[in-house]
Design an enzyme around this catalytic site. Structure first.
Site, PDB file in Angstrom:
ATOM      1  CB  ILE A  44      -1.029   0.021   1.154  1.00 44.53           C
ATOM      2  CG1 ILE A  44      -0.354  -0.107   2.517  1.00 44.53           C
ATOM      3  CG2 ILE A  44      -2.079  -1.054   0.968  1.00 44.53           C
ATOM      4  CD1 ILE A  44      -1.317   0.090   3.688  1.00 44.53           C
ATOM      5  CG  HIS A  45       3.336   2.395   2.409  1.00 47.58           C
ATOM      6  ND1 HIS A  45       3.319   1.259   3.189  1.00 47.58           N
ATOM      7  CD2 HIS A  45       2.632   3.325   3.081  1.00 47.58           C
ATOM      8  CE1 HIS A  45       2.624   1.505   4.292  1.00 47.58           C
ATOM      9  NE2 HIS A  45       2.198   2.748   4.251  1.00 47.58           N
ATOM     10  N   GLY A  46       3.422   1.250  -2.219  1.00 46.67           N
ATOM     11  CA  GLY A  46       4.139   1.033  -3.471  1.00 46.67           C
ATOM     12  C   GLY A  46       5.301   0.069  -3.329  1.00 46.67           C
TER      13      GLY A  46
END
Lengths: 204, 332
Positions: free
Chosen positions: B218-220
């Site tokens: 979800i943060h890449g």
């Protein structure tokens, strides 16, 4: 002359000034291995640290404690929290003293390194800010004056960056880019090196 | 990347002001206003549940503060952990006198600050426990499950632990319920386009318009593979296959499904995926209970989805169905 609160305040001012140009460099470095906000985060930390007034404070431990609290209040990021942990450790070790001989900087940084490792879980060799901190604390062993400390610290940071550049990151988000991280600087290590250089090259 | 904001430096605080203005059940509190708590305060005699993490994931984390869910939340800057001071304040805000469970995702900054907050508060005699969300199967191998990140599946732990706390259970019992929900939940995500932190120089990752990445965080954080964008059914099949391959030992035949938007992916596409996922689970002999489809854990404007499966037993199913209410999720 030994290390005093005057040196610490001047060092913070120099590091804070350096963030004007360093912020985007660190954001770009972090965007290759993380989410691209290390520069912005450190700028906020140093903004708050630079706002702390040291007038009338001559206790080195108290001044370091104020800076640790400022760092902890500015961010909950891993790097910022580790910075606060290191400063707090040195604060506890120097409380009640107005001067610290330059020769004591090495053991103080070793204690900070150990506290940072315990808090964050990184080991030596993981290619994190811990390796830069370790390089500087090792290089300062035996340094007895300010000029020697400055020169050795800058050289140690440069050497650490070169030594670890072609290693994979083994910790934190960057560990997921292990192969990609070979040939790149760890953003936390890079930040530590650049700020150390800004404080030491220009002198405090 | 275009954003409808005023100043990156004010992004989080203006968002929190708006959230609380729209939802009077939530109140800003704590150092720098970085705690969201229930306006009515902690319920005396109930085990408190506190969570926290970086901004940029609404409805996670602050959006799950409410009855039957979480009591308070410490919130950091975008994709940064909350400060130790806000963690301490959130724990205190959740304290109803029977101890507090710290329930949050497995990320370095969050862990360090909740740990430090606990060290300070345990000296004051406050009883605390910790459960970390570790549902993202793409983030570490099964034999290293404890290293996995927490993603969308943590909402099941909020719901199940929150319901158990509402029943009057002890801290040990609420902690066990949360730990079981984490142990029985698996998630995998995929992304089609990145997000960008306000003020950052670059997007969190780069991906060609024709590509997708399976397993992204979800943060890449990097995923398992990157390739040409595939049809929805093929994506659904792969996600289901990967999650079923890690079906928890001893799990039964009832499962809750969460099809989650990472931000930019619309409900229409989520339902196209859900249609196929439900078919596949049925064929696998699994009965779907209380399906959830929508944006539950996002990454601002990131395009993509995650699929979570929570493998239920009778007790978990009862707790999942118990009444709960927060700005973004209502049950019963």
């Amino acid at each position: 002359m030994n290390l005093t609160v005057t040196h610490i305040a001047a060092g913070v001012a120099l590091a804070h000034a350096r963030m004007k140009t360093l912020e985007q460099e660190l954001n770009v470095a972090d965007s290759r291995l993380g989410d691209g906000d290390t520069g912005g985060m450190l700028r906020r930390v140093l903004d708050l640290m630079a706002e702390q007034r040291m007038d009338g404070i001559d206790d080195v431990g108290v001044s370091l404690g104020i800076l640790a609290k400022a760092a902890a209040a500015a961010t909950g990021s891993s790097l910022g929290t580790l910075l606060a942990t290191g400063l707090l450790t040195m604060s506890k070790r120097t409380k009640g003293r107005t001067e610290i001989p330059w020769s004591e900087l090495a053991p103080l940084l070793e204690q900070a390194r150990d506290a940072v490792m315990a808090r964050g879980g990184a080991k030596l060799g993981d290619k994190t800010v811990v390796d830069a901190l370790d390089a500087v604390s090792s290089a300062l062993a035996g340094a007895g004056d300010q000029a020697g400390v400055r020169a050795r610290a800058v050289a140690a940071c440069d050497e650490a960056l070169v030594r670890f550049r072609n290693e994979p990151c083994r910790m934190g988000r960057a560990r997921m880019y292990a192969d990609k991280s070979i040939g790149m600087d760890d953003p936390g290590m890079l930040a530590f090196a650049r700020l150390t250089e800004s404080v030491c090259r220009r002198g405090t | 990347m275009k954003k409808l904001i005023n100043d990156p430096a004010h992004y989080v605080d203006e968002m929190l002001d708006g959230l609380c203005a729209a939802h009077p059940s939530l109140t800003r509190d704590g150092p720098a206003g970085r705690v969201i708590r229930r306006t009515e305060g902690a319920r005396a005699g109930k085990v408190g549940i506190v969570t926290g993490g970086g901004s940029g994931h609404l409805p996670l984390f602050t959006g799950y503060v409410g009855p039957g869910l979480v009591d308070a939340c410490s919130i950091g800057n975008v994709f940064e952990g909350p400060t130790v001071d806000s963690c301490m304040a959130a724990i205190k805000a959740a304290d109803g006198g029977r101890g507090v469970l710290r329930l949050y995702g497995n990320y370095g900054g969050d862990r360090m600050n909740f740990d430090m907050a606990g060290e300070f508060l345990e000296d004051d005699g406050l009883e605390l426990s910790t459960v970390l969300g570790t549902d993202d199967i793409a983030s570490a191998a099964p034999e290293e499950r404890s290293k996995r990140r927490g993603v969308a599946g943590i909402v099941y732990a909020y719901k199940i632990a929150g319901a158990r706390a509402d029943e009057g259970a002890s801290l040990a019992e609420v902690t066990a319920a949360a730990a079981k929900a984490v142990e029985r939940t698996r998630t995998i995500g995929c992304a089609l386009a990145p997000c960008q932190i306000p003020g950052a120089a670059e997007p969190s990752f780069r991906i060609a318009p024709s590509e997708m990445e399976m397993g992204i965080g979800i943060h890449g954080e990097p995923g398992i593979w990157r390739d040409t964008l595939k049809p929805a059914d093929a994506v659904a099949d792969e996600m289901v296959d990967r999650l079923l391959a890690e079906r928890p030992e001893g799990s039964g035949h009832r499962v809750s499904v969460l099809v989650n938007s990472l931000g930019a992916t619309p409900l229409e596409e989520l339902f196209i995926l859900y249609r196929r996922i439900a078919e596949r689970l049925d064929k696998a002999g699994l009965a779907v209970v209380q399906p959830l489809v929508g944006p539950f854990v996002t990454s601002m404007e990131m395009a993509g989805v995650s699929l979570s499966l929570c493998f239920l037993d009778d007790k978990m199913e009862r707790l999942l169905a118990a009444p709960a209410s927060c700005p973004f999720w209502r049950v019963g």
